[in-house]
Design a protein around this motif. Structure first.
Motif, PDB file in Angstrom:
ATOM      1  N   ILE A  20       0.850  -1.218   0.000  1.00 11.94           N
ATOM      2  CA  ILE A  20       0.000   0.000   0.000  1.00 11.94           C
ATOM      3  C   ILE A  20       0.868   1.243   0.000  1.00 11.94           C
ATOM      4  CG2 ILE A  20      -1.656   1.308   1.373  1.00 11.94           C
ATOM      5  CD1 ILE A  20      -2.830  -1.385   2.264  1.00 11.94           C
ATOM      6  N   LEU A  21       1.976   1.199   0.795  1.00 13.35           N
ATOM      7  CA  LEU A  21       2.882   2.353   0.858  1.00 13.35           C
ATOM      8  C   LEU A  21       3.514   2.613  -0.502  1.00 13.35           C
ATOM      9  CD1 LEU A  21       4.376   4.496   2.520  1.00 13.35           C
ATOM     10  CD2 LEU A  21       6.092   2.749   3.068  1.00 13.35           C
ATOM     11  N   LEU A  22       3.929   1.542  -1.211  1.00 13.61           N
ATOM     12  CA  LEU A  22       4.540   1.716  -2.536  1.00 13.61           C
ATOM     13  C   LEU A  22       3.537   2.287  -3.537  1.00 13.61           C
ATOM     14  CD1 LEU A  22       6.668  -1.563  -2.766  1.00 13.61           C
ATOM     15  CD2 LEU A  22       7.465   0.785  -2.377  1.00 13.61           C
ATOM     16  N   VAL A  23       2.301   1.756  -3.518  1.00 15.15           N
ATOM     17  CA  VAL A  23       1.266   2.272  -4.432  1.00 15.15           C
ATOM     18  C   VAL A  23       1.009   3.749  -4.175  1.00 15.15           C
ATOM     19  CG1 VAL A  23      -1.176   2.113  -5.069  1.00 15.15           C
ATOM     20  CG2 VAL A  23       0.197   0.048  -4.805  1.00 15.15           C
ATOM     21  N   GLY A  29       3.923  10.306  -7.160  1.00 20.05           N
ATOM     22  CA  GLY A  29       4.892  10.660  -8.210  1.00 20.05           C
ATOM     23  C   GLY A  29       4.215  11.026  -9.513  1.00 20.05           C
ATOM     24  N   LYS A  30       3.200  10.278  -9.904  1.00 15.34           N
ATOM     25  CA  LYS A  30       2.486  10.611 -11.143  1.00 15.34           C
ATOM     26  C   LYS A  30       1.753  11.939 -11.038  1.00 15.34           C
ATOM     27  CE  LYS A  30       1.849   5.829 -12.661  1.00 15.34           C
ATOM     28  NZ  LYS A  30       0.866   4.786 -12.973  1.00 15.34           N
ATOM     29  N   ALA A  31       1.174  12.200  -9.843  1.00 20.24           N
ATOM     30  CA  ALA A  31       0.466  13.481  -9.659  1.00 20.24           C
ATOM     31  C   ALA A  31       1.436  14.637  -9.785  1.00 20.24           C
ATOM     32  CB  ALA A  31      -0.228  13.488  -8.314  1.00 20.24           C
ATOM     33  N   ALA A  32       2.625  14.447  -9.290  1.00 21.87           N
ATOM     34  CA  ALA A  32       3.615  15.529  -9.371  1.00 21.87           C
ATOM     35  C   ALA A  32       4.020  15.772 -10.806  1.00 21.87           C
ATOM     36  CB  ALA A  32       4.838  15.169  -8.524  1.00 21.87           C
ATOM     37  N   ASP A  33       4.081  14.715 -11.630  1.00 22.13           N
ATOM     38  CA  ASP A  33       4.421  14.891 -13.034  1.00 22.13           C
ATOM     39  C   ASP A  33       3.350  15.684 -13.761  1.00 22.13           C
ATOM     40  OD1 ASP A  33       6.746  13.548 -12.612  1.00 22.13           O
ATOM     41  OD2 ASP A  33       5.972  11.583 -13.300  1.00 22.13           O
ATOM     42  N   ARG A  34       2.072  15.412 -13.429  1.00 22.05           N
ATOM     43  CA  ARG A  34       0.997  16.158 -14.090  1.00 22.05           C
ATOM     44  C   ARG A  34       1.055  17.638 -13.743  1.00 22.05           C
ATOM     45  NH1 ARG A  34      -2.372  11.861 -12.095  1.00 22.05           N
ATOM     46  NH2 ARG A  34      -2.571  10.216 -13.683  1.00 22.05           N
ATOM     47  N   ASN A  35       1.369  17.953 -12.538  1.00 19.09           N
ATOM     48  CA  ASN A  35       1.411  19.365 -12.085  1.00 19.09           C
ATOM     49  C   ASN A  35       2.687  20.055 -12.494  1.00 19.09           C
ATOM     50  OD1 ASN A  35      -1.066  19.006 -10.901  1.00 19.09           O
ATOM     51  ND2 ASN A  35      -0.157  18.410  -8.913  1.00 19.09           N
ATOM     52  N   GLY A  36       3.593  19.361 -13.146  1.00 19.46           N
ATOM     53  CA  GLY A  36       4.842  19.996 -13.582  1.00 19.46           C
ATOM     54  C   GLY A  36       5.828  20.183 -12.483  1.00 19.46           C
ATOM     55  N   LEU A  64      11.395   8.803 -10.143  1.00 16.55           N
ATOM     56  CA  LEU A  64      10.751   9.001  -8.846  1.00 16.55           C
ATOM     57  C   LEU A  64      11.545  10.012  -8.044  1.00 16.55           C
ATOM     58  CD1 LEU A  64       9.885   5.330  -7.788  1.00 16.55           C
ATOM     59  CD2 LEU A  64       8.286   7.087  -8.552  1.00 16.55           C
ATOM     60  N   PRO A  65      10.848  10.762  -7.176  1.00 15.62           N
ATOM     61  CA  PRO A  65      11.595  11.702  -6.323  1.00 15.62           C
ATOM     62  C   PRO A  65      12.482  10.942  -5.321  1.00 15.62           C
ATOM     63  CG  PRO A  65       9.301  11.629  -5.682  1.00 15.62           C
ATOM     64  CD  PRO A  65       9.418  10.845  -6.966  1.00 15.62           C
ATOM     65  N   GLN A  66      13.458  11.662  -4.779  1.00 19.29           N
ATOM     66  CA  GLN A  66      14.446  11.030  -3.865  1.00 19.29           C
ATOM     67  C   GLN A  66      13.793  10.528  -2.578  1.00 19.29           C
ATOM     68  OE1 GLN A  66      17.749  13.530  -3.017  1.00 19.29           O
ATOM     69  NE2 GLN A  66      18.963  11.912  -2.074  1.00 19.29           N
ATOM     70  N   TRP A  67      12.823  11.290  -2.044  1.00 17.80           N
ATOM     71  CA  TRP A  67      12.168  10.853  -0.798  1.00 17.80           C
ATOM     72  C   TRP A  67      11.388   9.555  -0.987  1.00 17.80           C
ATOM     73  CZ3 TRP A  67       6.948  10.286  -0.844  1.00 17.80           C
ATOM     74  CH2 TRP A  67       6.232  10.915  -1.845  1.00 17.80           C
ATOM     75  N   ALA A  68      10.874   9.341  -2.253  1.00 20.38           N
ATOM     76  CA  ALA A  68      10.148   8.102  -2.520  1.00 20.38           C
ATOM     77  C   ALA A  68      11.095   6.913  -2.546  1.00 20.38           C
ATOM     78  CB  ALA A  68       9.400   8.222  -3.841  1.00 20.38           C
ATOM     79  N   ILE A  70      13.890   6.682  -0.891  1.00 20.31           N
ATOM     80  CA  ILE A  70      14.302   6.401   0.500  1.00 20.31           C
ATOM     81  C   ILE A  70      13.208   5.626   1.233  1.00 20.31           C
ATOM     82  CG2 ILE A  70      14.870   7.459   2.723  1.00 20.31           C
ATOM     83  CD1 ILE A  70      16.178   9.744   1.134  1.00 20.31           C
ATOM     84  N   ALA A  71      11.952   5.991   0.981  1.00 18.40           N
ATOM     85  CA  ALA A  71      10.842   5.287   1.631  1.00 18.40           C
ATOM     86  C   ALA A  71      10.768   3.839   1.169  1.00 18.40           C
ATOM     87  CB  ALA A  71       9.526   6.006   1.329  1.00 18.40           C
ATOM     88  N   ILE A  72      10.984   3.613  -0.139  1.00 14.59           N
ATOM     89  CA  ILE A  72      10.945   2.235  -0.651  1.00 14.59           C
ATOM     90  C   ILE A  72      12.066   1.395  -0.045  1.00 14.59           C
ATOM     91  CG2 ILE A  72      11.216   0.825  -2.743  1.00 14.59           C
ATOM     92  CD1 ILE A  72       9.837   3.115  -4.281  1.00 14.59           C
ATOM     93  N   ALA A  73      13.285   1.998   0.007  1.00 19.20           N
ATOM     94  CA  ALA A  73      14.415   1.254   0.580  1.00 19.20           C
ATOM     95  C   ALA A  73      14.177   0.920   2.057  1.00 19.20           C
ATOM     96  CB  ALA A  73      15.703   2.079   0.428  1.00 19.20           C
ATOM     97  N   ALA A  74      13.607   1.893   2.823  1.00 24.78           N
ATOM     98  CA  ALA A  74      13.317   1.646   4.239  1.00 24.78           C
ATOM     99  C   ALA A  74      12.269   0.551   4.403  1.00 24.78           C
ATOM    100  CB  ALA A  74      12.850   2.939   4.916  1.00 24.78           C
ATOM    101  N   GLY A  75      11.228   0.576   3.509  1.00 25.15           N
ATOM    102  CA  GLY A  75      10.200  -0.457   3.590  1.00 25.15           C
ATOM    103  C   GLY A  75      10.754  -1.837   3.272  1.00 25.15           C
ATOM    104  N   ALA A  76      11.645  -1.888   2.262  1.00 27.02           N
ATOM    105  CA  ALA A  76      12.240  -3.184   1.917  1.00 27.02           C
ATOM    106  C   ALA A  76      13.109  -3.716   3.052  1.00 27.02           C
ATOM    107  CB  ALA A  76      13.067  -3.036   0.626  1.00 27.02           C
ATOM    108  N   GLY A  77      13.883  -2.789   3.651  1.00 23.53           N
ATOM    109  CA  GLY A  77      14.718  -3.229   4.790  1.00 23.53           C
ATOM    110  C   GLY A  77      13.875  -3.706   5.961  1.00 23.53           C
ATOM    111  N   LEU A  78      12.790  -2.971   6.231  1.00 23.83           N
ATOM    112  CA  LEU A  78      11.901  -3.377   7.318  1.00 23.83           C
ATOM    113  C   LEU A  78      11.263  -4.725   7.038  1.00 23.83           C
ATOM    114  CD1 LEU A  78      10.517  -2.628   9.984  1.00 23.83           C
ATOM    115  CD2 LEU A  78       8.749  -1.446   8.655  1.00 23.83           C
ATOM    116  N   LEU A  79      10.866  -4.940   5.782  1.00 27.93           N
ATOM    117  CA  LEU A  79      10.260  -6.215   5.411  1.00 27.93           C
ATOM    118  C   LEU A  79      11.247  -7.371   5.588  1.00 27.93           C
ATOM    119  CD1 LEU A  79       7.825  -7.699   4.198  1.00 27.93           C
ATOM    120  CD2 LEU A  79       8.764  -7.215   1.927  1.00 27.93           C
ATOM    121  N   LEU A  80      12.514  -7.142   5.176  1.00 26.79           N
ATOM    122  CA  LEU A  80      13.533  -8.175   5.327  1.00 26.79           C
ATOM    123  C   LEU A  80      13.786  -8.493   6.802  1.00 26.79           C
ATOM    124  CD1 LEU A  80      15.659  -9.995   4.024  1.00 26.79           C
ATOM    125  CD2 LEU A  80      17.253  -8.062   4.120  1.00 26.79           C
ATOM    126  N   LEU A  81      13.845  -7.449   7.650  1.00 25.56           N
ATOM    127  CA  LEU A  81      14.059  -7.653   9.080  1.00 25.56           C
ATOM    128  C   LEU A  81      12.918  -8.438   9.712  1.00 25.56           C
ATOM    129  CD1 LEU A  81      15.765  -7.058  11.601  1.00 25.56           C
ATOM    130  CD2 LEU A  81      14.506  -4.895  11.853  1.00 25.56           C
TER     131      LEU A  81
END
Length: 420
Positions: A20-23, A29-36, A64-68, A70-81
């Motif tokens: 859900i967090l990734l979606v 990210g797509k919304a930001a592309d539409r708004n320029g 994707l933006p940098q904060w996204a 970082i969030a994906i990497a943190a979620g993957a690490g949390l999932l692995l742990l």
């Protein structure tokens, strides 16, 4: 099983949350592309051989933006742990489940879950092993209340321990009562067998008053012609634990043989009183009980000697009257001795019980000595007398073997010159 199911549910829930967090991040990210507002596309990075920041180039190519990221990497690490934690918990749960199943299995044994059923003590195992190696013995007990006699029959033995190098033994049995160690019976020796059949009966006079205090001892030995006989095992049958209203016949496992107990000589009661002002020591011989049987009829003719010893030499002595045919005589006879306060600290009082014989020499049954050099119960009685002057102090004492008391007193012997 419950713990494993719980871990699986938690893992599924965490996977769903990360998806859900990734979606959500992708949608933003797509919304930001539409708004320029999306970041400007970066220039193509040069080849890896020319640009050292190869990893930064790859990150810049991701739309994707940098904060996204970082969030994906943190979620993957949390999932692995979380996956690692669930695996560890699942293994521990399996071990606990195995232990609990073992306990239930052991608990089904007679409805108990004691440690002894799972792993007995090594000492208990050794004792059981030794007892099983000794063999077993069949016996019978019959008590005649009218005659006051106990009949012990040694019937047979099985699977005795082999005491000889040939793998056999030459067994025989000794039977006696602890209340009368003088009277011992022996069976015949059976050659080269581990399963002897004895079928021998022995009768002991046993008054009802001594019935509950006596123990039947059956000891099995291996006969050796030129050396000491080896003990195979023994049975000890306390009569206080046995109902002699009926004939007892049973098999029992032999136990390890113990040392032969010291012969019981009897007890004596007397009182002591010392008056320092008059230097008077008063000894009152009151009574005795359970004396050793000295005569063939099962009784004795006891009397008591009262003796003072000073500087390891016999000093003064007196004696009571003789009581005929009894093992529990009553005297109540008083004797006075003149002893100064200096001497009372060095003197030894010896109380001895004798059996009177008209034809042969009188035999000494047992004795005790009191004084400042005594020990145990005797020293306590002497100390109570000195701490309570003018007051008679009465107490019971167990008679001791004559040799032990004489050795403790270390009396000086008088040598007589031979007559020429």
């Amino acid at each position: 099983m419950a713990a494993t199911t719980d871990c699986t549910v938690r893992l599924s829930f965490l996977k769903g949350a990360v998806l859900i967090l990734l979606v959500h991040v992708m949608a933003r990210g797509k919304a930001a592309d539409r708004n320029g507002t999306s970041p400007k596309p970066t220039r193509e990075a040069p080849s890896t051989t020319q640009d050292p920041n190869f990893i930064n180039g790859i990150i810049n190519k991701i739309p994707l933006p940098q904060w996204a990221l970082i969030a994906i990497a943190a979620g993957a690490g949390l999932l692995l742990l979380l996956c690692i934690i669930c695996i560890v918990v699942k293994c521990c749960c399996r071990k606990k489940t195995k232990k609990s199943k073992d306990k239930v299995t052991y608990g089904n044994l007679n409805g108990t879950t004691t440690v002894g059923l799972v792993q007995p003590e090594m000492d208990d195992l050794d004792a059981r092993l030794q007892a099983s190696q000794k063999g077993r013995l069949q016996y019978s007990l019959e008590y005649n209340y009218r005659r006051e006699e106990l009949t012990v029959e040694v019937k047979e033995a099985q699977d005795l321990m082999a005491m000889d190098t040939s793998g056999t033994s030459d067994p025989y049995a000794i039977v006696f009562l602890t209340t009368d160690l003088q009277k011992k019976y022996e069976t015949k020796v059976h050659r080269k067998t581990l399963n002897p059949v004895f079928n021998e009966k022995f009768t002991f006079p046993l008054p009802r008053a001594e019935e509950k205090e006596s123990t039947v001892v059956i000891q099995l030995f291996d006969f050796n012609r030129f050396s000491k006989h080896d003990a195979i095992g023994e049975l000890r049958l306390p009569l206080a634990d046995i109902d002699l209203q009926h004939v007892i016949e049973e098999w029992q496992q032999l136990s390890v043989s113990t040392k032969i107990e010291q012969e019981r000589l009897g007890d004596i009661c007397f009182s002591l009183r010392y008056v320092p002002s008059t230097s008077k020591l008063t000894v009152v011989i009151l009574e005795a009980k359970k004396l050793k049987k000295m005569d063939s009829d099962g009784f004795s003719d006891p009397y008591v000697k009262v003796q003072l010893i000073l500087n390891k030499k016999k000093w003064k002595k007196k004696k009571t009257t003789v009581k005929k045919n009894t093992l529990s005589p009553y005297f109540n006879e008083s004797f006075n001795f003149e002893v100064t306060f200096e001497e009372i600290q060095k003197v030894a009082l010896v109380i001895s019980v004798w059996d009177h014989d008209k034809v042969t020499k009188n035999e000494e049954i047992g004795k005790v000595f009191l004084g400042c050099k005594a020990t145990g119960n005797q020293l306590r009685h002497w100390s109570d007398m000195l701490a309570n002057p003018r007051r008679p102090m009465a107490q019971w004492h167990s008679l001791q073997p004559v040799g032990e008391v004489n050795k403790a007193l270390d009396l000086k012997t008088r040598f007589k010159l031979p007559l020429t």
